[in-house]
Design an enzyme around this catalytic site. Structure first.
Site, PDB file in Angstrom:
ATOM      1  N   ASP A   8     -28.586 -40.504 -27.066  1.00 54.90           N
ATOM      2  CA  ASP A   8     -28.129 -39.201 -27.543  1.00 54.90           C
ATOM      3  C   ASP A   8     -27.962 -38.284 -26.345  1.00 54.90           C
ATOM      4  OD1 ASP A   8     -28.391 -40.282 -30.024  1.00 54.90           O
ATOM      5  OD2 ASP A   8     -29.979 -38.944 -30.719  1.00 54.90           O
ATOM      6  N   ASP A 129     -24.297 -38.768 -42.887  1.00 51.24           N
ATOM      7  CA  ASP A 129     -25.605 -38.181 -42.625  1.00 51.24           C
ATOM      8  C   ASP A 129     -26.019 -37.412 -43.873  1.00 51.24           C
ATOM      9  OD1 ASP A 129     -25.240 -39.098 -39.975  1.00 51.24           O
ATOM     10  OD2 ASP A 129     -24.144 -37.265 -39.485  1.00 51.24           O
TER      11      ASP A 129
END
Length: 246
Positions: A8, A129
Protein backbone atom coordinates in the site's frame (compact mmCIF):
# COMPACT_ATOMS: atom_id res chain seq x y z
CA UNK A 1 -4.94 -20.50 -4.48
CA UNK A 2 -2.80 -17.39 -4.86
CA UNK A 3 -1.33 -15.42 -1.97
CA UNK A 4 -0.91 -11.73 -2.85
CA UNK A 5 1.51 -9.79 -0.63
CA UNK A 6 0.13 -6.25 -0.49
CA UNK A 7 2.06 -3.03 -0.98
CA UNK A 8 0.00 0.00 0.00
CA UNK A 9 1.54 3.26 -1.18
CA UNK A 10 1.26 6.59 0.62
CA UNK A 11 3.53 9.42 -0.49
CA UNK A 12 5.84 6.88 -2.13
CA UNK A 13 6.21 4.77 1.00
CA UNK A 14 4.90 1.31 1.91
CA UNK A 15 2.36 1.65 4.70
CA UNK A 16 -0.51 -0.19 6.35
CA UNK A 17 -3.73 1.43 7.47
CA UNK A 18 -6.49 0.38 9.87
CA UNK A 19 -9.97 0.36 8.30
CA UNK A 20 -8.57 2.55 5.50
CA UNK A 21 -7.96 5.57 7.75
CA UNK A 22 -5.04 7.62 6.44
CA UNK A 23 -4.32 8.95 9.95
CA UNK A 24 -3.62 5.37 11.07
CA UNK A 25 -0.71 4.78 8.68
CA UNK A 26 2.29 2.78 9.85
CA UNK A 27 5.33 3.07 7.57
CA UNK A 28 7.01 -0.27 6.84
CA UNK A 29 9.38 0.70 4.04
CA UNK A 30 10.55 3.75 2.12
CA UNK A 31 11.64 1.63 -0.86
CA UNK A 32 8.66 -0.03 -2.59
CA UNK A 33 10.85 -1.70 -5.19
CA UNK A 34 12.99 -3.53 -2.66
CA UNK A 35 9.87 -4.52 -0.73
CA UNK A 36 8.35 -6.09 -3.85
CA UNK A 37 11.64 -7.81 -4.66
CA UNK A 38 11.81 -9.24 -1.14
CA UNK A 39 8.34 -10.78 -1.48
CA UNK A 40 9.33 -12.29 -4.82
CA UNK A 41 12.49 -13.74 -3.31
CA UNK A 42 10.38 -15.34 -0.58
CA UNK A 43 8.27 -17.08 -3.21
CA UNK A 44 5.43 -14.68 -4.03
CA UNK A 45 3.83 -15.30 -7.42
CA UNK A 46 1.82 -12.05 -7.60
CA UNK A 47 2.01 -8.61 -5.96
CA UNK A 48 -1.03 -6.50 -5.02
CA UNK A 49 -0.45 -2.73 -5.02
CA UNK A 50 -2.82 0.01 -3.84
CA UNK A 51 -2.22 3.70 -4.48
CA UNK A 52 -3.82 5.04 -1.31
CA UNK A 53 -3.28 8.69 -2.21
CA UNK A 54 -4.83 7.97 -5.59
CA UNK A 55 -7.88 6.37 -4.04
CA UNK A 56 -8.60 9.55 -2.10
CA UNK A 57 -7.63 11.94 -4.90
CA UNK A 58 -9.49 10.11 -7.65
CA UNK A 59 -6.37 9.85 -9.81
CA UNK A 60 -3.01 8.10 -9.37
CA UNK A 61 -0.50 9.79 -7.09
CA UNK A 62 2.24 7.14 -6.81
CA UNK A 63 3.05 6.41 -10.45
CA UNK A 64 6.82 6.51 -9.93
CA UNK A 65 6.62 4.01 -7.07
CA UNK A 66 4.38 1.72 -9.09
CA UNK A 67 6.86 1.79 -11.95
CA UNK A 68 9.68 1.05 -9.51
CA UNK A 69 7.80 -2.00 -8.24
CA UNK A 70 7.07 -3.31 -11.73
CA UNK A 71 10.69 -2.88 -12.78
CA UNK A 72 11.99 -4.57 -9.62
CA UNK A 73 10.20 -7.91 -10.05
CA UNK A 74 9.55 -10.50 -12.75
CA UNK A 75 6.25 -11.67 -11.26
CA UNK A 76 2.92 -10.04 -12.21
CA UNK A 77 1.66 -6.96 -10.38
CA UNK A 78 -1.95 -5.83 -10.00
CA UNK A 79 -2.72 -2.20 -9.12
CA UNK A 80 -5.72 -0.34 -7.76
CA UNK A 81 -6.42 3.10 -6.34
CA UNK A 82 -7.73 6.15 -8.19
CA UNK A 83 -8.09 4.47 -11.60
CA UNK A 84 -11.08 6.22 -13.10
CA UNK A 85 -10.41 6.78 -16.81
CA UNK A 86 -9.24 4.82 -19.83
CA UNK A 87 -6.02 6.82 -20.13
CA UNK A 88 -4.90 5.73 -16.67
CA UNK A 89 -5.77 2.10 -17.40
CA UNK A 90 -3.77 2.17 -20.63
CA UNK A 91 -0.84 3.93 -18.95
CA UNK A 92 -0.58 1.34 -16.18
CA UNK A 93 -0.88 -1.64 -18.51
CA UNK A 94 1.68 -0.14 -20.91
CA UNK A 95 3.98 0.41 -17.94
CA UNK A 96 4.00 -3.33 -17.31
CA UNK A 97 1.25 -3.68 -14.73
CA UNK A 98 -0.44 -7.05 -15.30
CA UNK A 99 -3.94 -6.21 -14.01
CA UNK A 100 -5.76 -3.04 -12.97
CA UNK A 101 -8.43 -2.86 -10.30
CA UNK A 102 -11.33 -0.43 -10.69
CA UNK A 103 -13.06 0.54 -7.46
CA UNK A 104 -15.15 3.70 -7.25
CA UNK A 105 -15.46 3.68 -11.04
CA UNK A 106 -17.74 0.65 -10.80
CA UNK A 107 -20.29 2.90 -9.08
CA UNK A 108 -19.47 6.27 -10.63
CA UNK A 109 -18.65 5.22 -14.20
CA UNK A 110 -19.96 1.74 -15.03
CA UNK A 111 -19.58 2.52 -18.73
CA UNK A 112 -15.81 2.75 -18.12
CA UNK A 113 -15.82 -0.74 -16.63
CA UNK A 114 -17.66 -2.09 -19.65
CA UNK A 115 -15.30 -0.40 -22.13
CA UNK A 116 -12.21 -1.52 -20.20
CA UNK A 117 -13.47 -5.11 -20.27
CA UNK A 118 -14.04 -4.89 -24.01
CA UNK A 119 -10.51 -3.63 -24.58
CA UNK A 120 -8.52 -5.55 -22.02
CA UNK A 121 -10.58 -8.57 -20.95
CA UNK A 122 -9.59 -10.24 -17.71
CA UNK A 123 -6.73 -7.80 -17.13
CA UNK A 124 -9.45 -5.62 -15.57
CA UNK A 125 -10.81 -6.39 -12.11
CA UNK A 126 -13.24 -4.60 -9.83
CA UNK A 127 -12.50 -3.99 -6.18
CA UNK A 128 -15.61 -4.29 -4.05
CA UNK A 129 -15.07 -2.70 -0.65
CA UNK A 130 -17.87 -3.11 1.86
CA UNK A 131 -18.66 -1.77 5.29
CA UNK A 132 -21.35 -3.84 7.02
CA UNK A 133 -22.30 -5.31 3.66
CA UNK A 134 -22.75 -1.98 1.89
CA UNK A 135 -20.37 -0.72 -0.80
CA UNK A 136 -17.94 2.08 0.10
CA UNK A 137 -16.21 4.28 -2.48
CA UNK A 138 -13.98 7.38 -2.72
CA UNK A 139 -11.21 5.94 -0.56
CA UNK A 140 -13.84 4.26 1.64
CA UNK A 141 -15.07 7.69 2.73
CA UNK A 142 -18.56 7.34 1.22
CA UNK A 143 -20.97 4.46 1.66
CA UNK A 144 -23.58 3.98 -1.07
CA UNK A 145 -26.97 2.29 -1.00
CA UNK A 146 -25.87 -0.86 -2.78
CA UNK A 147 -24.84 -4.21 -1.37
CA UNK A 148 -21.60 -5.92 -2.30
CA UNK A 149 -23.53 -8.80 -3.87
CA UNK A 150 -25.66 -6.47 -5.99
CA UNK A 151 -22.57 -4.66 -7.27
CA UNK A 152 -20.86 -7.96 -8.05
CA UNK A 153 -23.82 -9.07 -10.14
CA UNK A 154 -23.86 -5.73 -11.97
CA UNK A 155 -20.15 -5.73 -12.87
CA UNK A 156 -20.41 -9.32 -14.06
CA UNK A 157 -22.96 -8.10 -16.60
CA UNK A 158 -20.40 -5.48 -17.69
CA UNK A 159 -17.84 -8.17 -18.47
CA UNK A 160 -15.89 -8.51 -15.21
CA UNK A 161 -14.69 -12.03 -14.39
CA UNK A 162 -12.87 -11.42 -11.11
CA UNK A 163 -13.22 -9.13 -8.07
CA UNK A 164 -11.22 -8.25 -4.99
CA UNK A 165 -13.51 -8.21 -1.96
CA UNK A 166 -12.49 -6.25 1.12
CA UNK A 167 -14.38 -6.15 4.39
CA UNK A 168 -13.39 -2.69 5.62
CA UNK A 169 -14.17 -3.50 9.25
CA UNK A 170 -11.47 -6.20 9.16
CA UNK A 171 -8.81 -4.38 7.17
CA UNK A 172 -5.48 -3.91 8.96
CA UNK A 173 -6.81 -5.27 12.25
CA UNK A 174 -5.58 -8.89 12.11
CA UNK A 175 -9.06 -9.97 13.16
CA UNK A 176 -9.58 -12.65 10.52
CA UNK A 177 -11.30 -12.33 7.13
CA UNK A 178 -15.06 -12.22 6.74
CA UNK A 179 -15.34 -15.75 5.40
CA UNK A 180 -19.13 -15.87 5.29
CA UNK A 181 -19.45 -12.66 3.26
CA UNK A 182 -16.60 -13.67 0.94
CA UNK A 183 -18.13 -17.06 0.21
CA UNK A 184 -21.61 -15.56 -0.24
CA UNK A 185 -20.27 -13.03 -2.74
CA UNK A 186 -18.58 -15.76 -4.78
CA UNK A 187 -21.58 -18.08 -4.77
CA UNK A 188 -24.17 -15.37 -5.43
CA UNK A 189 -22.25 -13.73 -8.28
CA UNK A 190 -20.45 -16.63 -9.92
CA UNK A 191 -17.34 -14.45 -10.10
CA UNK A 192 -13.83 -15.41 -9.04
CA UNK A 193 -13.10 -13.68 -5.75
CA UNK A 194 -9.86 -12.60 -4.09
CA UNK A 195 -10.33 -12.18 -0.34
CA UNK A 196 -8.89 -9.11 1.37
CA UNK A 197 -8.99 -7.65 4.85
CA UNK A 198 -8.09 -9.20 8.19
CA UNK A 199 -6.05 -12.25 7.14
CA UNK A 200 -3.98 -12.76 10.28
CA UNK A 201 -2.89 -16.39 10.64
CA UNK A 202 -2.16 -19.62 8.84
CA UNK A 203 -5.57 -20.84 10.01
CA UNK A 204 -7.11 -17.92 8.12
CA UNK A 205 -5.28 -19.07 4.99
CA UNK A 206 -6.59 -22.59 5.50
CA UNK A 207 -10.12 -21.21 5.92
CA UNK A 208 -9.90 -19.16 2.72
CA UNK A 209 -8.48 -22.14 0.82
CA UNK A 210 -11.49 -24.16 1.96
CA UNK A 211 -13.65 -21.74 -0.04
CA UNK A 212 -11.97 -22.53 -3.37
CA UNK A 213 -14.92 -24.64 -4.46
CA UNK A 214 -17.15 -21.56 -4.01
CA UNK A 215 -14.96 -19.54 -6.37
CA UNK A 216 -12.54 -17.89 -3.93
CA UNK A 217 -9.17 -18.07 -5.66
CA UNK A 218 -6.82 -16.01 -3.55
CA UNK A 219 -6.08 -13.96 -0.45
CA UNK A 220 -4.34 -10.61 -0.08
CA UNK A 221 -2.04 -10.35 2.91
CA UNK A 222 -0.65 -7.15 4.34
CA UNK A 223 -0.20 -6.46 8.01
CA UNK A 224 0.27 -10.12 9.02
CA UNK A 225 3.29 -10.37 6.72
CA UNK A 226 4.78 -7.01 7.65
CA UNK A 227 4.26 -7.61 11.37
CA UNK A 228 5.79 -11.07 11.05
CA UNK A 229 2.82 -12.95 12.50
CA UNK A 230 2.72 -15.07 9.32
CA UNK A 231 5.69 -16.21 7.25
CA UNK A 232 5.01 -15.96 3.53
CA UNK A 233 6.61 -19.35 2.78
CA UNK A 234 4.22 -21.10 5.17
CA UNK A 235 1.19 -19.30 3.72
CA UNK A 236 2.29 -20.26 0.20
CA UNK A 237 2.64 -23.90 1.20
CA UNK A 238 -0.95 -23.93 2.43
CA UNK A 239 -2.14 -22.19 -0.73
CA UNK A 240 -0.43 -24.88 -2.83
CA UNK A 241 -2.03 -27.67 -0.83
CA UNK A 242 1.23 -28.66 0.87
CA UNK A 243 0.00 -28.01 4.41
CA UNK A 244 1.47 -30.64 6.69
CA UNK A 245 -1.33 -30.18 9.21
CA UNK A 246 -4.05 -31.22 6.75
Amino acid sequence: MIIFPAIDLKEGQCVRLIEGRMDSATIYSRDPGSTARAWQEQGAEFIHVVDLDGAFAGQPRNRASIMQIVQSVSIPVQVGGGIRDMETIADLLNMGVNRVILGSAAILRPELVAEACRRYGDRVLVGIDARDGMVAIQGWGETVSKTAVDLAREVKQLGIKRVVFTDIRRDGKLSGPNLAATAELARASGLKVIASGGVASLDDIRAVKALEADGVEGAIMGKALYAGTVKLAEALAIARGEDATC
